[in-house]
Design an enzyme around this catalytic site. Sequence first.
Site, PDB file in Angstrom:
ATOM      1  N   VAL A 133      -2.137  -3.978  -9.608  1.00 54.96           N
ATOM      2  CA  VAL A 133      -3.069  -5.074  -9.464  1.00 54.96           C
ATOM      3  C   VAL A 133      -4.542  -4.445  -7.978  1.00 54.96           C
ATOM      4  O   VAL A 133      -3.797  -3.815  -6.917  1.00 54.96           O
ATOM      5  CB  VAL A 133      -2.973  -6.268  -8.710  1.00 54.96           C
ATOM      6  N   ALA A 162      -5.073  -2.900  -3.393  1.00 57.11           N
ATOM      7  CA  ALA A 162      -4.226  -2.711  -4.163  1.00 57.11           C
ATOM      8  C   ALA A 162      -2.789  -2.904  -4.181  1.00 57.11           C
ATOM      9  O   ALA A 162      -2.600  -1.914  -2.631  1.00 57.11           O
ATOM     10  CB  ALA A 162      -5.002  -1.451  -5.266  1.00 57.11           C
ATOM     11  N   LYS A 163      -2.219  -2.696  -5.327  1.00 58.38           N
ATOM     12  CA  LYS A 163      -0.729  -2.139  -5.133  1.00 58.38           C
ATOM     13  C   LYS A 163      -0.313  -1.876  -6.102  1.00 58.38           C
ATOM     14  O   LYS A 163      -1.182  -2.240  -6.802  1.00 58.38           O
ATOM     15  CB  LYS A 163       0.270  -3.247  -4.184  1.00 58.38           C
ATOM     16  N   GLY A 164       0.722  -0.974  -6.759  1.00 59.65           N
ATOM     17  CA  GLY A 164       1.149  -0.462  -7.805  1.00 59.65           C
ATOM     18  C   GLY A 164       2.814  -1.366  -8.585  1.00 59.65           C
ATOM     19  O   GLY A 164       3.127  -1.208  -7.029  1.00 59.65           O
ATOM     20  N   ASP A 192       5.107   3.890  -1.944  1.00 56.09           N
ATOM     21  CA  ASP A 192       5.981   3.022  -1.543  1.00 56.09           C
ATOM     22  C   ASP A 192       7.846   2.389  -1.461  1.00 56.09           C
ATOM     23  O   ASP A 192       7.809   4.098  -1.610  1.00 56.09           O
ATOM     24  CB  ASP A 192       5.695   1.785  -2.087  1.00 56.09           C
TER      25      ASP A 192
END
Length: 426
Positions: free
Chosen positions: A69, A114-116, A155
């Site tokens: 995202v 953003a992040k996944g 992460d």
Amino acid sequence: MSTRLPSYLNAADPGPWAMFLQQLDRVEPHLGELARWTDTLRRPKRTMVVDVPVRMDDGRIEHFEGFRVQHNLSRGPGKGGLRYHPAVNLSEVMALSGWMTIKNAAVNLPYGGAKGGVRVDPAQLSRGELERLTRRYTSELSSIIGAERDIPAPDVGTNEQVMAWMVDTYAINHGSIETGVVTGKPISMGGSLGRRDATGRGCFVVAREAMRRLGMQVAGSRVTVQGFGNVGNAAARVFHDEGARVVAIQDVHGTLVNEAGIDPHALLRHLREGGGGWADFPGATLVLADQFWSIPCDVMVPAALEGQITLANVSNIRARLIVEGANGPTTPEAEDILHAQGCTVLPDVLANAGGVTVSYFEWVQNATSFFWTEQDIHAKLDRVLSEAFDSIWRIAQDKRVNLRTATFITACSRVLEARALRGLYP
Ligand code: NAD
């Protein structure tokens, strides 16, 4: 602007995204003219959901859900970690991407948010399966990531090895190596010194600044840490090295207490090199998990997962300062009670910004192919976080708001100013 939610956002969703929206509601009255752009933050700019088929060691093909995202790109390329965890879902990844927008702007990094994530328990996969999963996920994302587009990092559940596979897969797909496509890489392939411990070190830096203003001493202070992974174990080590007493450490494997102080270096050696478990660590006593919250302490560092400090345990907490090493560890209702109890909360979007700050240093070093010393990195990290803390602390005092709202005011003002200047296309 319309306030209608996109169809894929469930208004009744009680998850982390709803928490992020609640935090935006609290900041909006403080944004003046820029408030007319706030709706842009109430929906992610780009959401990618991918199927990640993996050939398992026994020949079966298993399908995993993958997400990336990009919440907001007004100030620069997307930036945010990649999480492998069985509970990953779209609401969680959206919230984490929104918090990255806020965090990057709060410390003035030239990035969007953003992040996944992949919905998988990495502990259940063999090394080969993990590599194939990572490579397929990277390949599916290759049109939207890149050093100038969106830059993942480790992460929960991912590490330097996962980043190395991502660089390699991206290089093969593009026919050229671009080390800046991810950060948190191994040192031998363009990683930065000081990155591994940066988030935990950053927790200490902002805590030290807050303690100074609250009239608290670091030396001799009692600290409890939840989570002994990348963030928690580094935070525990830095607090310990700076003279604090780490009186409790909790992990999924157990809760250790010692009023005289636990040596986190010794615990790490015991677990990693000695092959020992939590129960047989000689430097502390194992207690029940629920007891962690009521252990008397000056500073508590929740550094595991979101949703840990809730109405169910908040009234047991004795800390004067909470340093949110994890993202979203405190629910908004619990935070209100903490403030009423006289406890100061250093919000995730400031407290754990050390990791992305050194990721930014890594990206700059990759762009120039010139590498800095560890002392340089520590000094620059200290300066960036201390300055950010100072201006956010002043805003909190001036506007009589808590530090989370003050951080959101700083960040949203920067993001929305860039948004307003860029204007709407077409
Ligand atoms: P990690 O996987 O290295 O460690 C997570 C730790 O939390 C592990 O020790 C695990 O045992 C523990 N844990 C998990 N569930 C728990 C529970 N229910 N009770 C007690 N302990 C539990 O992950 P990490 O990279 O250290 O990330 C931790 C948090 O910090 C996450 O919220 C992450 O988003 C956030 N964060 C990480 C970074 C980074 O640089 N790694 C940067 C900013 C924020």
